[in-house]
Design an enzyme around this catalytic site. Structure first.
Site, short mmCIF file in Angstrom:
data_model
loop_
_atom_site.label_atom_id
_atom_site.label_comp_id
_atom_site.label_asym_id
_atom_site.label_seq_id
_atom_site.Cartn_x
_atom_site.Cartn_y
_atom_site.Cartn_z
N LEU B 135 40.39 38.46 56.24
CA LEU B 135 41.00 39.79 56.21
C LEU B 135 40.21 40.69 55.25
CD1 LEU B 135 43.37 41.76 56.88
CD2 LEU B 135 44.67 40.70 55.05
N SER B 142 43.04 45.01 48.22
CA SER B 142 44.48 45.31 48.17
C SER B 142 44.86 46.28 49.29
CB SER B 142 44.84 45.93 46.82
OG SER B 142 44.83 44.93 45.82
N THR B 168 37.60 32.13 51.56
CA THR B 168 37.70 30.74 51.12
C THR B 168 37.39 29.81 52.28
OG1 THR B 168 39.37 31.38 49.50
CG2 THR B 168 39.22 29.04 50.04
N GLY B 351 41.42 22.55 19.94
CA GLY B 351 39.99 22.41 20.23
C GLY B 351 39.72 21.45 21.37
N GLU B 374 45.54 36.27 47.64
CA GLU B 374 46.73 36.35 48.52
C GLU B 374 47.60 37.56 48.15
OE1 GLU B 374 46.50 32.10 50.28
OE2 GLU B 374 48.10 33.49 50.68
#
Lengths: 263, 391
Positions: B135, B142, B168, B351, B374
């Site tokens: 997409l 956005s 991805t 640490g 997402e």
């Protein structure tokens, strides 16, 4: 061929086990119960036999447990077993190994089978008596510690694990075989199998259903009694050998082991 | 399992028996197969093929899909339980699975026609073929409705032109659900269409692996379409309904992503509790310090809230109810929660937590993206507000 795998639900092997001082029994409600890991090898072996001749072989899982034992039967079904039968009755609580074998024998006679597969022992009590006792009560040959199993026609042959190798043992079926950990690598239940397992049948039977004599089961019907128990003594502190020269240190460890006849 | 008192209202928080077994099986798989190689995956930036094969045999790639196509049909609750457990491993694994199940193949599963599904779902369920979801574009993150990839009808198919980015599994997927503009005048309201695209076909190029802050072992890249032909029967749903498909798919994706957040945060809490009991400073375990206790208490509380909202929303989804607002709430809260919890875990580990060995610093880097992908958490707030102010 109808294969029945006997399974037990045991406290999670990683959990700390607690004995109830009153009943002198393992407190099973305090920890999560799982399918006895030794039994998974028996299930896997049964499934391999079934997968080799799927049309003629059926794998049934049999167990004696409270109703909560249904969970482990579902796991066995999710691994691929065809169906399961659970013998569950309040009167069974406290049964010793012989009483358990008596009940399993009646249960297996009730459902019928050609080959019984079991683990060598359960991780809770580690008695390892039930397979042999069950075979005796069923009046069938008992082949123990199988590290390899083959079915040919009407007979079963195993490689029986011994200390320095194996023995080939063959018997006509019906027979009982207990399998060792070395025999296979049990499969994970597949996720599809898990979802499919809820559609498979689990029959629940009571003592009356299998015609058991109530005086031969439970604590009262058991011949062994746990008189008392005690915690194992704390292990004595080990000997620390300190040496500046590695050769000298190794020498002293060597002498120590020789002295104790460890080498 | 403990016996459960069923309240007169019928409210019951116990997982069904099969999902308990599902959860346990995946936890065992994570502990035996995935967790031990997490550092290796991080170092090499690759998940070994043998591990992908093991995930395949277990049936992970078909988890949420219908049994008729070879899926496990675990439902939304089952899928969330599974991703919660997988969240305990490195994020590489949940991203591999998420790109495929939660969004890539999910769009086809939700809105694809029966013929398209019958052709492609079986191999996707078996994990023999992998899917991704395309997409985002360089100019449309956005603002997803602003995509520029064009699909023009030409004879018996469409011709696709444009660039998708940050995809991805774009490097390894066989197929992608690609969103493209079919009617520029209508935009998101009827002008965007979802296509099922063979990424190995002509006209499709994969860009080089993106260099990221974290999520090593999971790759993103560009997908470039230059006159890529897509058969007309590869339209998912109907022409012009693509934006709806994207939103519906992302509802699912957001919920399952949130489930992964719960699992990773739970794991961080467990590691932190164990470390706090064992690490001695000022002559006593640091767990004796209220400062540490308060951090642990807050972590546990936030995880408790997050898990309940995930399960509740999944339950709603399984009942077939609309859950867009809840999915946005769950994604917003759980991702912020996971980022906060891993930050606290690192603080408790001090640490040591900053060193590679504990795996905490990896989880810390991997968590940051959760508030971004997402749909950023700002977009989630817009979705929630829009639902609130509707009508």
């Amino acid at each position: 061929m109808k294969i029945v795998v006997t399974v037990k639900h045991v406290p999670d092997t990683n959990a700390e086990k607690v004995l109830d001082p009153q009943t002198k029994r393992l407190n099973r409600s305090a920890v999560e119960n799982v399918l006895n890991p030794f039994d998974e090898y028996a299930i896997e072996e049964a499934l391999r036999l079934r997968d080799a001749s799927p049309d003629t072989t059926r794998v049934t899982i049999a167990s004696i447990a409270p109703r909560s034992g249904l969970e482990i039967l579902r796991k066995a079904l999710a691994m691929g077993a065809d169906d399961a039968v659970l013998l569950s009755d309040d009167a069974i609580a406290g049964s010793d190994t012989m009483a358990t074998a008596y009940l399993l024998a009646l249960l297996l006679r009730h459902i019928g089978c050609d080959l019984v597969l079991s683990g060598t022992q359960s991780t809770d009590a580690l008695n390892g008596i039930v397979p042999a006792a069950l075979a005796e009560l069923l009046g069938v040959p008992c082949l123990t510690f199988a590290k390899k199993l083959m079915v040919e026609g009407n007979s079963v042959e195993i490689q029986r694990e011994t200390e320095d190798g194996y023995a080939r043992v063959r018997a006509p079926m019906p027979a009982l075989v207990s399998v060792t950990k070395g025999i296979n690598e049990p499969r994970y239940p597949t996720l599809k199998g898990i979802m499919g397992a809820k559609k498979k049948e689990i029959r629940t039977l009571s003592l009356t259903d299998i015609g058991a004599d109530p005086t031969r089961v439970g604590a009262a019907g058991s011949k062994t009694v746990v008189e008392s128990f005690a915690a194992a003594g704390a292990r004595a502190k080990g000997t620390v050998i300190t040496a500046t020269d590695p050769r000298e240190g190794a020498r002293r460890i060597f002498d120590f082991l020789i002295e104790r006849k460890a080498l | 399992m403990s016996s459960v008192m069923h309240s007169p209202s019928g409210l019951n928080f116990e997982l069904p028996e099969e999902l308990v077994l599902l959860k346990r099986t995946i936890r065992e798989f994570v502990e035996k197969e995935l967790w031990p190689i997490a550092s290796q995956v991080e170092e090499t930036d690759e998940i070994p093929q043998a591990t992908i094969d093991a995930m395949r045999s277990l049936g992970l790639f078909g988890l949420p899909f219908a049994e008729q196509y070879g899926g496990a049909g675990v439902g939304e609750l089952g899928y969330c339980v599974a991703l919660e457990e997988l969240g305990r491993a490195s994020a590489a694994f949940s991203n591999l699975l998420g790109a495929h199940c939660s969004i890539g193949a999910m769009a086809l599963h939700l809105d694809g026609g029966p013929e398209l599904k019958a052709r492609f779902m079986p191999a996707l369920c078996a994990g023999e073929k992998l899917a991704c979801f395309a997409l985002s574009e360089p100019g449309a993150g956005s603002d997803a409705a602003n995509i520029a990839t064009r699909a023009v009808l030409d004879g018996d198919g469409y011709v696709l032109n444009g660039v998708k980015h940050f995809i991805t599994s774009g490097d390894i997927a066989d197929y992608a659900t690609v969103f493209a503009v079919t009617d520029p005048a209508r935009g998101a309201r009827g002008g965007i269409t979802a296509f099922w695209v063979d990424l190995n076909g002509p006209g499709v190029t994969r860009g080089p692996k993106d260099r990221k802050m974290g999520l090593f072992g999971s790759h993103t890249c560009e997908l470039i379409f230059r006159d890529a032909r897509v058969p007309a029967d590869h339209v998912i749903g109907s022409v012009g309904a693509g934006f709806k498909t994207a939103m519906k798919t992302l509802d699912m994706g957001r919920l399952s992503l949130a489930a992964g957040c719960v699992g990773s945060a739970q794991f961080m809490l467990e590691k932190s509790v164990a470390y706090a009991k064992e690490r001695v400073q000022f002559g006593q375990p640091i767990a004796r310090q209220q400062a540490v206790q308060f951090m642990l208490a807050d972590m546990a509380t936030e995880i408790f809230a997050a898990r309940n909202m995930v399960y509740h929303t999944a339950w709603k989804a399984d009942r077939g109810e609309r859950f867009s607002m809840e999915a946005a709430m769950v994604k917003r809260y759980c991702s912020d929660m996971a980022i906060h919890v891993v930050d606290r875990a690192l603080q408790i580990h001090g640490g040591s937590g900053f060193m590679k060995e504990t795996g905490i610093e990896r989880a810390y880097r991997d968590a940051r993206i959760l508030a971004i992908y997402e749909g950023t958490n700002e977009i989630q707030r817009l979705i929630i507000a829009e639902e609130l102010l509707r009508g």
